[in-house]
Scaffold this motif. Structure first.
Motif, PDB file in Angstrom:
ATOM      1  N   LEU A  57      -0.658  12.666  -6.551  1.00  0.00           N
ATOM      2  CA  LEU A  57      -0.005  13.651  -7.732  1.00  0.00           C
ATOM      3  C   LEU A  57       0.082  15.363  -6.549  1.00  0.00           C
ATOM      4  N   PRO A  58       1.567  15.644  -6.506  1.00  0.00           N
ATOM      5  CA  PRO A  58       2.073  17.140  -5.978  1.00  0.00           C
ATOM      6  C   PRO A  58       0.663  17.927  -5.905  1.00  0.00           C
ATOM      7  N   GLU A  59       0.374  17.755  -6.953  1.00  0.00           N
ATOM      8  CA  GLU A  59      -0.146  19.419  -6.882  1.00  0.00           C
ATOM      9  C   GLU A  59      -1.764  18.920  -6.005  1.00  0.00           C
ATOM     10  N   HIS A  60      -2.025  17.778  -4.953  1.00  0.00           N
ATOM     11  CA  HIS A  60      -2.950  17.986  -4.573  1.00  0.00           C
ATOM     12  C   HIS A  60      -2.635  17.595  -3.708  1.00  0.00           C
ATOM     13  N   SER A  61      -1.779  17.117  -3.395  1.00  0.00           N
ATOM     14  CA  SER A  61      -1.380  16.126  -1.605  1.00  0.00           C
ATOM     15  C   SER A  61      -1.503  17.824  -1.114  1.00  0.00           C
ATOM     16  N   GLN A  62      -1.155  19.169  -1.285  1.00  0.00           N
ATOM     17  CA  GLN A  62      -1.250  20.246   0.414  1.00  0.00           C
ATOM     18  C   GLN A  62      -3.122  20.195   0.616  1.00  0.00           C
ATOM     19  N   PHE A  63      -4.563  19.227  -0.308  1.00  0.00           N
ATOM     20  CA  PHE A  63      -5.543  19.830  -0.192  1.00  0.00           C
ATOM     21  C   PHE A  63      -6.348  18.540   1.057  1.00  0.00           C
ATOM     22  N   ALA A  64      -6.186  18.737   2.290  1.00  0.00           N
ATOM     23  CA  ALA A  64      -6.634  18.486   3.384  1.00  0.00           C
ATOM     24  C   ALA A  64      -7.978  17.523   2.690  1.00  0.00           C
ATOM     25  N   GLU A  65      -9.288  17.644   2.506  1.00  0.00           N
ATOM     26  CA  GLU A  65     -10.430  16.803   2.059  1.00  0.00           C
ATOM     27  C   GLU A  65      -9.445  15.416   0.613  1.00  0.00           C
ATOM     28  N   PHE A  66      -9.026  16.322   0.278  1.00  0.00           N
ATOM     29  CA  PHE A  66      -8.383  14.720  -0.652  1.00  0.00           C
ATOM     30  C   PHE A  66      -7.743  14.119   0.119  1.00  0.00           C
ATOM     31  N   SER A  67      -6.620  14.655   0.737  1.00  0.00           N
ATOM     32  CA  SER A  67      -6.529  13.335   1.588  1.00  0.00           C
ATOM     33  C   SER A  67      -6.834  12.363   2.390  1.00  0.00           C
ATOM     34  N   ARG A  68      -7.896  13.240   2.792  1.00  0.00           N
ATOM     35  CA  ARG A  68      -9.229  11.868   3.975  1.00  0.00           C
ATOM     36  C   ARG A  68      -9.578  11.357   3.031  1.00  0.00           C
ATOM     37  N   MET A  69      -9.900  11.538   1.703  1.00  0.00           N
ATOM     38  CA  MET A  69     -10.603  10.603   1.433  1.00  0.00           C
ATOM     39  C   MET A  69      -9.699   9.282   0.105  1.00  0.00           C
ATOM     40  N   PHE A  70      -8.318  10.008  -0.077  1.00  0.00           N
ATOM     41  CA  PHE A  70      -7.640   8.954  -0.250  1.00  0.00           C
ATOM     42  C   PHE A  70      -7.008   7.830   0.453  1.00  0.00           C
ATOM     43  N   VAL A  71      -6.998   8.865   2.566  1.00  0.00           N
ATOM     44  CA  VAL A  71      -7.144   7.810   3.654  1.00  0.00           C
ATOM     45  C   VAL A  71      -8.203   6.366   3.868  1.00  0.00           C
ATOM     46  N   THR A  72      -9.243   7.270   2.732  1.00  0.00           N
ATOM     47  CA  THR A  72     -10.232   6.442   2.917  1.00  0.00           C
ATOM     48  C   THR A  72     -10.456   5.492   2.046  1.00  0.00           C
ATOM     49  N   GLU A  73     -10.084   5.596   0.680  1.00  0.00           N
ATOM     50  CA  GLU A  73      -9.849   4.504  -0.009  1.00  0.00           C
ATOM     51  C   GLU A  73      -8.997   3.546  -0.076  1.00  0.00           C
ATOM     52  N   ALA A  74      -8.306   3.624   0.813  1.00  0.00           N
ATOM     53  CA  ALA A  74      -6.819   3.157   1.516  1.00  0.00           C
ATOM     54  C   ALA A  74      -7.108   2.630   2.179  1.00  0.00           C
ATOM     55  N   ARG A  75      -8.245   2.402   2.717  1.00  0.00           N
ATOM     56  CA  ARG A  75      -8.642   1.558   4.289  1.00  0.00           C
ATOM     57  C   ARG A  75      -9.711   0.732   2.918  1.00  0.00           C
ATOM     58  N   VAL A  76     -10.520   1.114   2.498  1.00  0.00           N
ATOM     59  CA  VAL A  76     -11.603   0.355   2.218  1.00  0.00           C
ATOM     60  C   VAL A  76     -10.690  -0.858   1.070  1.00  0.00           C
ATOM     61  N   ALA A  77      -9.552  -0.667   0.295  1.00  0.00           N
ATOM     62  CA  ALA A  77      -9.043  -1.559  -0.769  1.00  0.00           C
ATOM     63  C   ALA A  77      -8.060  -2.102   0.015  1.00  0.00           C
ATOM     64  N   ALA A  78      -7.705  -2.094   1.681  1.00  0.00           N
ATOM     65  CA  ALA A  78      -6.903  -2.915   2.457  1.00  0.00           C
ATOM     66  C   ALA A  78      -7.849  -4.183   2.863  1.00  0.00           C
ATOM     67  N   LEU A  79      -9.087  -3.683   3.075  1.00  0.00           N
ATOM     68  CA  LEU A  79     -10.183  -5.390   3.237  1.00  0.00           C
ATOM     69  C   LEU A  79     -10.494  -6.175   1.851  1.00  0.00           C
ATOM     70  N   LEU A  80     -10.051  -5.895   1.067  1.00  0.00           N
ATOM     71  CA  LEU A  80      -9.863  -7.239  -0.482  1.00  0.00           C
ATOM     72  C   LEU A  80      -8.730  -8.254   0.236  1.00  0.00           C
ATOM     73  N   ASN A  81      -9.337  -8.641   0.307  1.00  0.00           N
ATOM     74  CA  ASN A  81      -8.015 -10.484   0.174  1.00  0.00           C
ATOM     75  C   ASN A  81      -8.630 -10.820  -1.207  1.00  0.00           C
ATOM     76  N   HIS A  82      -7.989 -11.106  -2.098  1.00  0.00           N
ATOM     77  CA  HIS A  82      -7.664 -12.449  -3.272  1.00  0.00           C
ATOM     78  C   HIS A  82      -6.361 -13.707  -2.944  1.00  0.00           C
ATOM     79  N   PRO A  83      -7.143 -14.526  -2.999  1.00  0.00           N
ATOM     80  CA  PRO A  83      -5.884 -15.774  -2.978  1.00  0.00           C
ATOM     81  C   PRO A  83      -5.191 -15.673  -4.237  1.00  0.00           C
ATOM     82  N   HIS A  84      -5.267 -15.091  -5.234  1.00  0.00           N
ATOM     83  CA  HIS A  84      -4.108 -14.372  -6.575  1.00  0.00           C
ATOM     84  C   HIS A  84      -3.997 -13.194  -7.013  1.00  0.00           C
TER      85      HIS A  84
END
Length: 84
Positions: A57-84
């Protein structure tokens, strides 16, 4: 998950709006810090692959710590693989 650069584009709320290589189809959910969209990646010959895009959300995009957590979450999610 996909990390999106600020600023938040209001037109992303419209069906068919573009976010980078993704075509946003519809909003699935809104939380306290992000929105989740059903999206598609369109390719040649009418090929399309469905996916989900999560945007800060735009009101959270300026916070560096939140952005770092978001990127970490994206990296973990990218490891998921499901055939469906």
């Amino acid at each position: 998950s996909v990390v999106g650069p600020p600023p938040y584009e209001p037109e992303a709320n419209r069906s068919g709006a573009r976010f980078g290589k993704y075509r946003l189809i519809r909003e699935i959910a809104v939380g306290g810090m992000a929105k989740i969209y059903l999206a598609a990646i369109d390719g040649p010959g009418g090929f399309s692959k469905m996916c989900v895009v999560k945007r800060i959300l735009p009101e959270h995009s300026q916070f560096a710590e939140f952005s770092r957590m978001f990127v970490t979450e994206a990296r973990v999610a990218a490891l998921l693989n499901h055939p469906h």
